[in-house]
Design an enzyme around this catalytic site. Structure first.
Site, PDB file in Angstrom:
ATOM      1  N   CYS A 161      10.826  41.565 -16.617  1.00 35.98           N
ATOM      2  CA  CYS A 161      11.235  41.471 -15.503  1.00 35.98           C
ATOM      3  C   CYS A 161      12.491  41.693 -15.236  1.00 35.98           C
ATOM      4  O   CYS A 161      13.023  42.495 -15.677  1.00 35.98           O
ATOM      5  CB  CYS A 161      10.800  39.853 -15.417  1.00 35.98           C
ATOM      6  SG  CYS A 161      11.912  38.532 -16.558  1.00 35.98           S
ATOM      7  N   ARG A 163      10.276  34.954 -16.497  1.00 32.25           N
ATOM      8  CA  ARG A 163       8.743  35.410 -16.406  1.00 32.25           C
ATOM      9  C   ARG A 163       8.516  36.163 -17.717  1.00 32.25           C
ATOM     10  O   ARG A 163       7.365  35.984 -18.270  1.00 32.25           O
ATOM     11  CB  ARG A 163       8.348  36.467 -15.344  1.00 32.25           C
ATOM     12  CG  ARG A 163       8.745  35.642 -13.987  1.00 32.25           C
ATOM     13  CD  ARG A 163       8.599  36.433 -12.774  1.00 32.25           C
ATOM     14  NE  ARG A 163       9.633  37.390 -12.783  1.00 32.25           N
ATOM     15  CZ  ARG A 163       9.973  38.361 -11.890  1.00 32.25           C
ATOM     16  NH1 ARG A 163       9.169  38.553 -10.922  1.00 32.25           N
ATOM     17  NH2 ARG A 163      11.269  39.047 -11.824  1.00 32.25           N
ATOM     18  N   ASP A 204       8.889  35.490  -8.955  1.00 33.47           N
ATOM     19  CA  ASP A 204       9.871  34.832  -9.782  1.00 33.47           C
ATOM     20  C   ASP A 204      10.318  33.489  -9.415  1.00 33.47           C
ATOM     21  O   ASP A 204      10.769  33.027  -8.317  1.00 33.47           O
ATOM     22  CB  ASP A 204      11.171  35.727  -9.282  1.00 33.47           C
ATOM     23  CG  ASP A 204      12.436  35.454 -10.146  1.00 33.47           C
ATOM     24  OD1 ASP A 204      12.250  34.328 -11.130  1.00 33.47           O
ATOM     25  OD2 ASP A 204      13.389  36.427 -10.259  1.00 33.47           O
TER      26      ASP A 204
END
Length: 164
Positions: free
Chosen positions: A9, A15, A128
Protein backbone atom coordinates in the site's frame (compact mmCIF):
# COMPACT_ATOMS: atom_id res chain seq x y z
CA UNK A 1 10.54 -23.98 -2.56
CA UNK A 2 8.59 -21.24 -0.81
CA UNK A 3 6.17 -19.10 -2.82
CA UNK A 4 6.39 -15.46 -1.72
CA UNK A 5 3.59 -12.90 -1.91
CA UNK A 6 4.10 -9.19 -1.24
CA UNK A 7 1.16 -6.92 -0.39
CA UNK A 8 1.82 -3.22 -0.89
CA UNK A 9 0.00 0.00 0.00
CA UNK A 10 1.19 3.58 0.45
CA UNK A 11 2.69 3.79 3.95
CA UNK A 12 2.63 0.14 5.08
CA UNK A 13 0.75 0.97 8.27
CA UNK A 14 -2.91 0.18 7.40
CA UNK A 15 -4.01 -1.83 4.37
CA UNK A 16 -0.98 -3.93 3.47
CA UNK A 17 -0.11 -4.93 7.04
CA UNK A 18 -3.77 -5.85 7.61
CA UNK A 19 -3.65 -8.02 4.48
CA UNK A 20 -0.31 -9.49 5.58
CA UNK A 21 -1.68 -10.57 8.96
CA UNK A 22 -4.98 -11.89 7.54
CA UNK A 23 -3.32 -13.82 4.71
CA UNK A 24 -0.82 -15.45 7.08
CA UNK A 25 -3.60 -16.63 9.37
CA UNK A 26 -5.80 -17.86 6.51
CA UNK A 27 -2.88 -19.80 5.01
CA UNK A 28 -2.12 -21.32 8.41
CA UNK A 29 -5.77 -22.32 8.87
CA UNK A 30 -5.76 -23.90 5.39
CA UNK A 31 -2.62 -25.89 6.24
CA UNK A 32 -0.55 -24.13 3.58
CA UNK A 33 3.00 -23.84 4.83
CA UNK A 34 5.00 -23.22 1.63
CA UNK A 35 3.83 -19.60 1.16
CA UNK A 36 5.39 -16.56 2.82
CA UNK A 37 3.68 -13.17 3.05
CA UNK A 38 5.51 -9.85 3.31
CA UNK A 39 4.27 -6.27 3.12
CA UNK A 40 5.60 -2.82 2.35
CA UNK A 41 4.64 0.68 1.31
CA UNK A 42 5.53 2.64 -1.80
CA UNK A 43 6.34 5.64 0.41
CA UNK A 44 8.99 5.55 3.11
CA UNK A 45 7.48 7.98 5.64
CA UNK A 46 6.60 5.26 8.16
CA UNK A 47 9.61 2.94 7.73
CA UNK A 48 10.32 1.30 11.08
CA UNK A 49 6.93 2.25 12.56
CA UNK A 50 4.35 -0.18 13.93
CA UNK A 51 0.93 -0.63 12.36
CA UNK A 52 -1.58 2.20 12.70
CA UNK A 53 -3.26 1.64 16.10
CA UNK A 54 -6.73 1.67 14.54
CA UNK A 55 -5.75 -1.09 12.08
CA UNK A 56 -4.12 -3.09 14.87
CA UNK A 57 -7.18 -2.68 17.11
CA UNK A 58 -9.54 -3.82 14.34
CA UNK A 59 -7.36 -6.89 13.66
CA UNK A 60 -7.07 -7.72 17.36
CA UNK A 61 -10.85 -7.43 17.84
CA UNK A 62 -11.28 -9.88 14.94
CA UNK A 63 -8.89 -12.42 16.50
CA UNK A 64 -5.68 -11.67 14.59
CA UNK A 65 -2.21 -10.94 15.99
CA UNK A 66 -1.18 -7.46 14.83
CA UNK A 67 1.76 -7.08 17.21
CA UNK A 68 4.71 -7.99 15.00
CA UNK A 69 4.46 -5.47 12.15
CA UNK A 70 7.26 -3.04 11.30
CA UNK A 71 6.72 -0.81 8.24
CA UNK A 72 9.06 -1.22 5.26
CA UNK A 73 9.47 0.54 1.91
CA UNK A 74 8.95 -1.18 -1.44
CA UNK A 75 12.02 -1.18 -3.70
CA UNK A 76 13.00 -2.75 -7.02
CA UNK A 77 14.57 -5.62 -5.03
CA UNK A 78 11.09 -6.83 -4.07
CA UNK A 79 10.68 -8.13 -7.63
CA UNK A 80 13.62 -10.50 -7.19
CA UNK A 81 12.42 -11.61 -3.76
CA UNK A 82 8.70 -12.25 -4.45
CA UNK A 83 6.66 -14.37 -6.85
CA UNK A 84 3.47 -12.29 -6.72
CA UNK A 85 3.20 -8.56 -5.94
CA UNK A 86 -0.21 -7.22 -4.97
CA UNK A 87 -1.03 -3.52 -4.96
CA UNK A 88 -3.84 -2.12 -2.84
CA UNK A 89 -4.77 0.70 -5.20
CA UNK A 90 -4.04 2.03 -8.70
CA UNK A 91 -1.53 4.59 -7.42
CA UNK A 92 0.46 1.88 -5.62
CA UNK A 93 0.23 -0.27 -8.75
CA UNK A 94 1.65 2.55 -10.92
CA UNK A 95 4.49 3.21 -8.46
CA UNK A 96 5.36 -0.49 -8.33
CA UNK A 97 5.16 -0.92 -12.11
CA UNK A 98 7.56 1.98 -12.56
CA UNK A 99 10.13 0.09 -10.46
CA UNK A 100 9.78 -3.22 -12.36
CA UNK A 101 13.21 -4.17 -13.74
CA UNK A 102 11.71 -5.93 -16.79
CA UNK A 103 8.38 -6.45 -18.53
CA UNK A 104 8.42 -10.07 -17.30
CA UNK A 105 8.73 -8.81 -13.73
CA UNK A 106 5.77 -6.46 -14.15
CA UNK A 107 3.61 -9.43 -15.21
CA UNK A 108 3.77 -10.67 -11.60
CA UNK A 109 2.18 -7.41 -10.42
CA UNK A 110 -1.58 -7.48 -9.80
CA UNK A 111 -4.19 -5.62 -7.85
CA UNK A 112 -4.92 -7.29 -4.49
CA UNK A 113 -8.65 -7.25 -5.18
CA UNK A 114 -8.18 -8.99 -8.53
CA UNK A 115 -8.84 -12.06 -6.37
CA UNK A 116 -11.96 -10.57 -4.73
CA UNK A 117 -15.14 -12.24 -6.05
CA UNK A 118 -17.04 -8.99 -5.38
CA UNK A 119 -14.61 -6.67 -7.18
CA UNK A 120 -15.51 -5.06 -10.49
CA UNK A 121 -13.42 -3.14 -13.02
CA UNK A 122 -14.78 0.07 -11.49
CA UNK A 123 -14.27 -1.13 -7.90
CA UNK A 124 -10.87 -2.85 -7.75
CA UNK A 125 -9.09 -0.81 -5.06
CA UNK A 126 -8.84 -1.32 -1.32
CA UNK A 127 -9.74 2.16 -0.03
CA UNK A 128 -7.29 3.82 2.32
CA UNK A 129 -8.97 4.05 5.76
CA UNK A 130 -6.26 6.28 7.24
CA UNK A 131 -8.19 9.55 6.86
CA UNK A 132 -11.55 8.16 7.98
CA UNK A 133 -13.09 6.72 11.08
CA UNK A 134 -13.54 3.24 12.49
CA UNK A 135 -16.05 2.25 9.79
CA UNK A 136 -13.31 2.49 7.14
CA UNK A 137 -11.19 -0.07 8.98
CA UNK A 138 -14.21 -2.37 9.37
CA UNK A 139 -14.91 -2.15 5.63
CA UNK A 140 -11.28 -2.71 4.68
CA UNK A 141 -10.94 -5.73 6.97
CA UNK A 142 -14.06 -7.35 5.46
CA UNK A 143 -12.69 -6.71 1.97
CA UNK A 144 -9.28 -8.13 2.90
CA UNK A 145 -10.77 -11.24 4.54
CA UNK A 146 -12.98 -11.98 1.54
CA UNK A 147 -10.14 -11.42 -0.92
CA UNK A 148 -7.72 -13.47 1.20
CA UNK A 149 -10.11 -16.43 1.24
CA UNK A 150 -10.26 -16.34 -2.56
CA UNK A 151 -6.49 -15.89 -2.86
CA UNK A 152 -5.78 -18.85 -0.58
CA UNK A 153 -8.02 -20.99 -2.80
CA UNK A 154 -5.91 -19.93 -5.82
CA UNK A 155 -2.54 -20.72 -4.21
CA UNK A 156 -2.13 -24.21 -5.77
CA UNK A 157 -2.72 -22.77 -9.26
CA UNK A 158 -0.35 -19.85 -8.61
CA UNK A 159 2.42 -22.17 -7.44
CA UNK A 160 1.85 -24.49 -10.40
CA UNK A 161 2.07 -21.58 -12.86
CA UNK A 162 5.42 -20.52 -11.38
CA UNK A 163 6.79 -24.02 -11.88
CA UNK A 164 5.74 -24.28 -15.54
Amino acid sequence: MTYRIAVVCLGNICRSPMAHVVLEKKLEEAGVDDVEIVSSGTGGWHTGDPMDPRAADRLTQAGYDASQHVARKFTTDWYAENDLLLAMDESNYADMAELAPTVADSERLRMFRSFDPQATEQDIEVPDPWFGGEEGFVEVLAMIERTSDALVAEIPALIASRQS
